[in-house]
Design an enzyme around this catalytic site. Structure first.
Site, short mmCIF file in Angstrom:
data_model
loop_
_atom_site.label_atom_id
_atom_site.label_comp_id
_atom_site.label_asym_id
_atom_site.label_seq_id
_atom_site.Cartn_x
_atom_site.Cartn_y
_atom_site.Cartn_z
N GLU A 201 24.83 58.42 50.04
CA GLU A 201 24.69 59.84 49.76
C GLU A 201 23.32 60.42 50.11
O GLU A 201 23.21 61.59 50.44
CB GLU A 201 24.99 60.10 48.27
CG GLU A 201 26.45 59.93 47.87
CD GLU A 201 27.35 60.99 48.46
OE1 GLU A 201 26.92 62.15 48.63
OE2 GLU A 201 28.51 60.65 48.79
N SER A 481 68.63 61.64 0.21
CA SER A 481 68.53 60.76 -0.95
C SER A 481 67.14 60.15 -1.15
O SER A 481 66.92 59.45 -2.15
CB SER A 481 69.56 59.64 -0.85
OG SER A 481 70.87 60.17 -0.92
#
Length: 786
Positions: A201, A481
């Protein structure tokens, strides 16, 4: 005449010379004015430029020296503690290590690796900075005896009584820009990363003053030829300026602003400081809305490894992607990524940074990126949802998404994996067995520790990685239930006993609006006179409704509150059979209190929160208060074990060992729209809900649906057996099950039941009676009597 002409000619020449001088004076005056104007403009530009530079300089320094990034809160699972005698199989350990991103190799020679053998495992841990101190990286040799850890030694062969692995990072709470990063220091960068980055780079990084004149000139030529702005000639410093201060827009104005800022940044800070900031800022990928910034996070995202553990070929790939993270994405464009990576390797070899041998070995390596869905970071969205909700009760949103908080939770990754597998596998089987009607079947599940109230696992739906509707927390569905233990608990407080005889016959209840409520049993059969414990075990609706109306629905509402329900509940007859809607996590809180002997322990996901410097901010300790007396709870625990042994949940013992004591309750709602099961063992409590999001009826009951998920989870989990503690107020008596009267042990139909002092039968059935100081052997396995 001649003299006149001469005089006239002379005057004409003088006039022309005078006009010429005047023109020259005017011209000189114009030049002076132009010069002064230019001078003034130059001075103005210098002043404006100077002010601009001062402003840019202040901007550069303020942001670089201040809080550079909004750091998301990091959320961790519980750390796995290892000790001799621990119930943990090699497969369990492998689940944990996979979640941590360990590499399985023939030899564990570096941190983050594991070596597998038939009866032992060698693990090279990474170490971790815990709130209570540093756990150093070390080599461990762990011996197993079946599904149990038998011995732990360090690299020198010294026996270790206790070690803990680093916790799995399960997710984060991100800022509004959705940027995520794991900060690293320059010295933490792996070998060759800096070399590769500079080589590919910015080769003159350590020589230039922030910009490269050569690079700018080269870019100008390319741009002129192209007729548009296509190349910037950026140095690493300029790239940092673009990403950190400006935007990625390709324009001349941005470029002109970038140059002086890069020079200023280079003037004020060292090359290493700039490089470290670059390592943490650079954009390297995208995961949905989350932006992957910095090499630290990219290492986890692409390789599921900490950056310090990366090899040469992995480092080269990350450096290669800087030029175009999307274009060179190794998952979407592996050929491009490979070509670019190999270019980085070649440059390193040409510069002498790596040897030809290293170059050849690295070239032959695959890209080695992990599948996105295999990463554990962000793999538990349902659990993370609960963590966020609990955090927001105490912390503002800005602190959660920008201050870098560390949140330590109770998530058990092993239990979580088992819960998910149980849910998905069972739903697939049900779909296969029932066909299209269950194609869209969904589920929610909560797993906790019944002693501490710590939430261990949450499943929010069939797609366990889906960050959407969390059914475990938000699906408000009638519980059927599952409410019956609250009804029976309230009755036991009112003086009823497990032997009390109830009437299971049709009942009609007039409602305030003129309607009538006529509950029916699931089997549409009335069972006459039944003992209370059997009405619970068999889940008879008629006897439950009669009992609830006798004691009063307000008593049941009060009991729900004392069990831990925080929302108000309307007191109406049908709530006695579970018309009240709750979420799985709310149900888990109710059963947590029952499992905890009447002590209400709030469910909690978070253990501890620290700041970014590891300083403790808040702790979420174990809290407890007695809300239901231990006597009635002991009796209801008996009843819930009978549900599992003889009642609606008895099918669970077709998969679980007979000596495992389980307590629980099935639940099915009207038209079978919801399938529920809530149950607990000695060290695990789990609640499961199954249903359709459109609320259509199911071909399932609680026992044929949710119970199967629960049973499969417990089969994988291999939990401890439930042993109920007997309060001092409890005595055991033999009673005639049909009449509820005292009986002898050898009498036909006799059953041994626990009673609260003063509630035992006073009359005998005529077949002898007995008070049992210590339960018989078959009963002792159900209850702790010491």
């Amino acid at each position: 005449m001649a003299k006149k002409r001469g005089a006239s000619s002379s005057r004409s020449k003088k006039s022309r010379r005078s006009q010429s001088r005047k023109g020259q004076v005017k011209k000189a005056s114009w030049f002076r004015r132009l010069f002064k104007l230019c001078l003034k403009l130059s001075l103005l530009l210098l002043i404006v430029g100077g002010v601009g530079l001062v402003y840019l300089d202040a901007q550069v320094r303020t942001k670089f020296e201040g809080k550079r990034w909004a750091l998301p809160a990091k959320v961790y699972a519980r750390p796995l503690e290892l000790y001799p005698g621990q119930q943990l199989s090699r497969d369990d350990l492998k689940i944990e290590l996979k979640g941590l991103g360990y590499q399985f190799r023939q030899k564990a020679s570096q941190s983050g690796t594991a070596e597998w053998a038939s009866r032992r495992v060698r693990v090279y841990t990474r170490g971790f900075e815990f709130p209570d101190g540093l756990e150093s990286s070390q080599q461990l040799l762990i011996d197993f005896n079946g599904a149990q850890v038998s011995r732990i030694r360090d690299a020198r062969g010294k026996d270790l009584p206790l070690v803990r692995l680093e916790p799995i990072l399960i997710g984060g709470i991100y800022p509004k820009d959705n940027e995520d990063r794991d900060l690293i220091q320059l010295q933490q960068a792996p070998d060759y990363l800096i070399d590769a980055l500079i080589a590919i780079e910015d080769r003159n990084y350590y020589e230039h003053f922030g910009i490269s004149l050569k690079g700018i000139a080269r870019a100008m030529v390319v741009n002129v030829k192209a007729g548009r702005f296509v190349q910037g000639g950026s140095t690493l410093t300029q790239q940092l300026i673009k990403n950190f201060y400006l935007t990625s827009e390709r324009s001349l104005s941005r470029k002109l602003l970038e140059i002086p800022m890069a020079i200023l940044l280079d003037r004020h800070y060292s090359k290493d400081e700039i490089l470290e900031a670059y390592l943490n800022e650079v954009y390297l990928g995208q995961e949905g809305l989350r932006a992957i910034h910095g090499f630290g996070l990219a290492s986890q995202y692409f390789f599921a490894q900490p950056i310090q553990e990366l090899k040469l070929h992995q480092v080269a790939l990350l450096a290669a992607m800087v030029k175009g993270p999307s274009y060179y994405d190794p998952r979407r464009n592996p050929e491009r990524a490979t070509k670019r990576r190999n270019l980085v390797l070649r440059v390193l070899q040409e510069q002498g940074t790596i040897t030809p041998e290293q170059y050849q070995v690295a070239l032959k390596q695959p890209l080695g990126v992990v599948k996105q869905q295999s990463l554990h970071k962000g793999a538990y969205p349902a659990y993370l949802d609960l963590v966020k909700r609990q955090l927001r009760e105490e912390y503002p949103e800005e602190a959660l998404n920008s201050e870098g908080l560390r949140v330590f939770t109770g998530l058990d990754p092993i239990a979580q994996v088992r819960a998910e597998r149980s849910m998905v596998a069972t739903l697939n089987k049900l779909h296969k067995g029932y066909g299209k009607s269950l194609a869209e079947l969904q589920g929610g599940m909560v797993v906790s520790n019944p002693h501490s109230g710590e939430v261990l696992a949450i499943v929010g739906g069939r797609k366990t990685r889906y960050q959407g509707f969390n059914r475990a927390l938000d699906a408000q569905r009638p519980i059927g239930s599952l409410i019956k233990p609250a009804v029976f608990l309230a009755a036991l407080e009112e003086g009823y006993s497990l032997a009390s005889i109830l009437e299971d016959e049709p009942v009609t209840i007039d409602l305030p609006n003129g309607d009538q409520w006529q509950p029916q049993n699931y089997d549409r059969i009335s069972h006459g006179l039944v003992p209370l414990h059997r009405a619970l075990a068999k889940s008879y609706n008629q006897s439950t409704a009669r009992l609830g109306m006798t004691i009063g629905t307000d008593k049941v509402v009060d009991m729900l509150g004392r069990l831990g329900l925080e929302r108000p509940v309307k007191s109406y007859p049908s709530m006695l059979l579970g018309a009240t809607a709750m979420s799985p996590v709310e149900v888990a809180q109710l059963y947590q209190t029952i499992a905890g002997n009447g002590f209400q322990v709030p469910l909690r996901a978070i253990r501890l929160v620290t700041d970014s410097q590891n300083e403790e901010l808040s702790r979420y300790p174990f809290s407890i208060k007695q809300t239901v007396a231990p006597g009635p709870v002991h009796l209801i625990q008996y009843g819930l074990q009978e549900v599992a042994r003889e009642g609606t949940a008895r099918s669970l013992y077709s998969s679980l060992p007979a000596d495992l004591n389980v307590a629980g309750k099935t639940g099915t709602t009207n038209d079978q729209r919801d399938s529920w099961f809530a149950g607990f063992t000695g060290d695990r409590l789990a609640v499961v809900w199954l249903g359709l999001d459109n609320n259509e009826p199911l071909p399932l009951t609680g026992s044929s649906g949710a119970l199967r998920v629960w049973t499969e989870f417990m089969r994988l989990e291999k939990p401890q057996s439930f042993m109920a503690e007997r309060p001092d107020s409890i005595q055991y008596h033999w009673v005639d099950d049909a009449t509820g009267l005292l009986a002898g042990e050898s009498c036909e139909g006799a059953r041994q039941l626990p009673f609260i002092d003063g509630t035992e039968p006073k009359e005998s059935s005529g077949c002898g009676d007995a008070v049992v100081k210590n339960p018989l052997d078959w009963f002792r396995q159900w209850f702790r009597t010491e």
